[in-house]
Motif scaffolding. Sequence first.
Motif, PDB file in Angstrom:
ATOM      1  N   LEU A 296      61.147 -18.543 -15.898  1.00 49.70           N
ATOM      2  CA  LEU A 296      62.208 -18.505 -16.899  1.00 49.70           C
ATOM      3  C   LEU A 296      61.783 -17.546 -18.010  1.00 49.70           C
ATOM      4  CD1 LEU A 296      62.883 -22.340 -16.986  1.00 49.70           C
ATOM      5  CD2 LEU A 296      64.257 -20.608 -15.836  1.00 49.70           C
ATOM      6  N   THR A 306      66.268 -15.857 -15.246  1.00 53.17           N
ATOM      7  CA  THR A 306      65.166 -15.999 -14.277  1.00 53.17           C
ATOM      8  C   THR A 306      64.736 -14.622 -13.778  1.00 53.17           C
ATOM      9  OG1 THR A 306      66.779 -16.333 -12.504  1.00 53.17           O
ATOM     10  CG2 THR A 306      65.830 -18.303 -13.518  1.00 53.17           C
ATOM     11  N   ASP A 360      64.681 -26.482 -16.147  1.00 57.70           N
ATOM     12  CA  ASP A 360      65.485 -25.554 -16.947  1.00 57.70           C
ATOM     13  C   ASP A 360      65.926 -26.184 -18.265  1.00 57.70           C
ATOM     14  OD1 ASP A 360      65.189 -23.884 -14.816  1.00 57.70           O
ATOM     15  OD2 ASP A 360      67.256 -24.050 -14.091  1.00 57.70           O
TER      16      ASP A 360
END
Length: 404
Positions: A296, A306, A360
């Motif tokens: 990330l 990404t 995430d």
Amino acid sequence: MKQTKTIESNLKELELNSLLEVTEAINNNLPEESLYKIYHFTLLANLKVKKLALFVALEDQWNCKVFFGVDSEVIEKIPVRDFEGHERIQTLEDSECIDFDHIIPVMHKKQLLALVFVGDIAETDHGISGNSATTFLEALTNIILVAIENKKLARQQLEQEAFKKELEIAKQVQNYLFPKDLPATDSFEVAAYYQPHHNVGGDYYDYIQIDEHKFLLCIADVSGKGVPAALMMSNFQASLRTLARQTVDLETIVSELNYQIKFSGNGEIFITFFAAVYNSETKEFKYVNCGHNPPLFRGNKGSIGTLKLGTTVLGMFAPLPFIEIGILNDIKNFDLFCYTDGLNEAINQEEEEFGEEQIDKIVEDLIDTCPHELNETMMQAVNQFRDGKEYRDDVTILSAKFKS
């Protein structure tokens, strides 16, 4: 009467000589195969046993180690498991095993080591349960098998000691695998977390300062676990550091690493790899992703994305079928979060995976914090999710924050 005593005396002498021969063979540390041959010869030649089949219990399987007087087809048809409950010498009925007269269970410390099927064996007036040839056969079998069992235990102990030494060497090697110091300043901070699935693992991360303006960050995961994976990764690290001193061209680096892994691993070992080179003078961020979990990334306080461009896993093809280097320009500030699949594949008590979505979300919530705090919060979250469930793989995290 005198003749009977003479026969019995001769039999006792044969039995004694047989025991002495077997004991001498055991003391001379002869291999298992030789012990079975002596057992075979003793029963066939000295005790005049006409038919015999010795089945030994090995790893929940019955293996016939010695047989004579019958064809191999007969051996294959014996329903050995039907006799596992026997603890004493039993006479066999014709319907059970027509080629043999008796079955002799061989026990040691209440454990069934073997089953001996015998036929056409000479008996004395004392009968099958007395001081007969069959009773001696039971004793002889027990001596042989206990000796073989002891040899096996001794061999396992030696193997365990050798493995412990190998493990200790691998630990020492791995101690030198990771960088001792990571940057920790107001403008640039790198933090890492590493937890092997076993005592040693196959994950790797690194920070390499190339010159005053350039540095390399990377993370990798080798297929497999334990000592072989750790040793392969140590070779990988040595190759990478050597290459990084010669060039910062990522295409050259991954091509050479792929070649070395392909041929040193015989095409059976693969490594996922992510590497990034940042130049603080030109503000250029270059990266390559070789089949690794996409890190990330946030640049210049923008949105989180990404990093997927690159090639396939290293070690599978030679040469690599394609290579696409990711290039990000005018990167004055950035945040980077890298991890291996031991993190997203961690499972809870219901066999559910932690997953990339949770990773995430945590990164998005904590992207403005320092890398050390981000890593710590991530591990607290995954450990709470696991609720005591064991990890299935090594877990490695590498986080970085750069501010110009």
